[in-house]
Write a protein that holds these residues in place. Structure first.
Motif, PDB file in Angstrom:
ATOM      1  N   MET A 195       0.845  -1.189   0.000  1.00 37.01           N
ATOM      2  CA  MET A 195       0.000   0.000   0.000  1.00 37.01           C
ATOM      3  C   MET A 195       0.880   1.237   0.000  1.00 37.01           C
ATOM      4  SD  MET A 195      -3.142   1.212   2.514  1.00 37.01           S
ATOM      5  CE  MET A 195      -2.180   1.274   4.016  1.00 37.01           C
ATOM      6  N   THR A 224       0.922  -6.466  -5.700  1.00 36.18           N
ATOM      7  CA  THR A 224      -0.446  -5.963  -5.763  1.00 36.18           C
ATOM      8  C   THR A 224      -0.477  -4.692  -4.931  1.00 36.18           C
ATOM      9  OG1 THR A 224      -1.333  -8.200  -5.944  1.00 36.18           O
ATOM     10  CG2 THR A 224      -2.859  -6.469  -5.262  1.00 36.18           C
ATOM     11  N   GLU A 226      -2.128  -1.179  -3.535  1.00 34.19           N
ATOM     12  CA  GLU A 226      -3.257  -0.297  -3.237  1.00 34.19           C
ATOM     13  C   GLU A 226      -2.720   1.115  -3.047  1.00 34.19           C
ATOM     14  OE1 GLU A 226      -6.160   0.714   0.562  1.00 34.19           O
ATOM     15  OE2 GLU A 226      -5.494  -1.357   0.274  1.00 34.19           O
ATOM     16  N   GLN A 228      -3.684   4.663  -1.503  1.00 34.23           N
ATOM     17  CA  GLN A 228      -4.632   5.286  -0.585  1.00 34.23           C
ATOM     18  C   GLN A 228      -4.325   6.777  -0.462  1.00 34.23           C
ATOM     19  OE1 GLN A 228      -7.389   4.009   1.399  1.00 34.23           O
ATOM     20  NE2 GLN A 228      -7.590   6.235   1.403  1.00 34.23           N
TER      21      GLN A 228
END
Length: 268
Positions: A195, A224, A226, A228
């Protein structure tokens, strides 16, 4: 409930631990607590581990209540631990109070910071991150398969880019206020959840565009990712911004490091 000294005092203690002079940032008043804080059931102590024959010291936070079996390493920015300790400390305590083991290492002890830094510097800092994650996996109450790494600014690049290397055993990686322009990304490839946390104006040195460039690079290398974005309009790292950062951090760590809740038994 165990009470801790203020985070400002903790920063001064960290400065003494690492042989650094205290500074204005470390002596600033403690930031206000977060709205979702829990009782501070945790301990803070000194620890050390070895990376490439160099001793790296750090602050280790442990839960005094039930441990959840997971751990996380928090990496400071290019300003160094003596500056970042007072910001990290209350949130490391909160993570530990929720069951995590937390390590805040002075990774510049593995390779002293120089400006500009070069590829060897970044590699040795990344290897210190690998060693920190491995060290946490040796602690009683920690599952070595459930250790994550997190970093702010330069530390965020070291945490994310470094965890894409096959030598890393980090289960997840989080980068805060970091992007492709920190340094040229390496070529390591590894599949793991990551993230990146960014604000539209909170990190003026690192733009949202360069953060997205780093996210795209990490995805190409198997992660992977993300992304934010912070909701806060603040243009600096205030106490409330740190609260939001660690709310997102805990959500991500809980989702990826803690066992899924057992399904409820059917009624009747």
């Amino acid at each position: 409930m165990k009470r801790f000294p203020t985070s400002a005092i903790a920063a001064i203690a960290a400065a003494a631990l690492f042989g650094m002079a205290s500074n204005a940032s470390a002596q600033a008043a403690a930031p206000a607590g977060c709205s979702d804080d829990v009782p501070q059931r945790a301990t803070r102590g000194n620890t050390e581990f070895v990376s490439n024959s160099q001793t790296v010291r750090g602050l280790l936070y442990k839960p005094t209540g039930p441990a959840n079996g997971a751990a996380v390493v928090l990496l400071h920015s290019s300003e160094g631990l003596s500056v970042d300790a007072h910001s990290f400390d209350p949130h490391a305590i909160q993570l530990a109070a929720r069951g995590y083991h937390v390590l805040v290492p002075n990774y510049f002890e593995a390779r002293a910071r120089q400006v500009p830094w070069n590829g060897r510097d970044v590699r040795l800092w990344a290897e210190a991150g690998h060693a920190a994650v491995a060290y946490m996996g040796t602690l009683e109450g920690v599952d070595p398969a459930r250790v994550g790494i997190w970093g702010f600014s330069l530390g965020g690049f070291v945490a994310t880019d470094g965890s894409a290397h096959p030598d890393s055993t980090a289960r997840v990686a989080v980068g805060v206020g970091t992007g492709q322009d920190i340094f040229e990304a390496s070529r390591g490839r590894r599949e793991l959840p990551m993230m990146l946390i960014e604000g539209y104006s909170t990190f003026p040195i690192i733009s949202a565009a360069t953060m997205r460039e780093l996210a795209a690079n990490l995805r190409r290398r198997g992660a992977t990712v993300e992304v934010q974005m912070l909701a806060s309009p603040e243009r600096s790292m205030t106490g409330q911004v740190w609260c939001e950062v660690f709310q997102h951090t805990r959500r991500f760590l809980d989702a990826n490091l803690l066992p899924a809740a057992a399904p409820e038994a059917p009624a009747g």
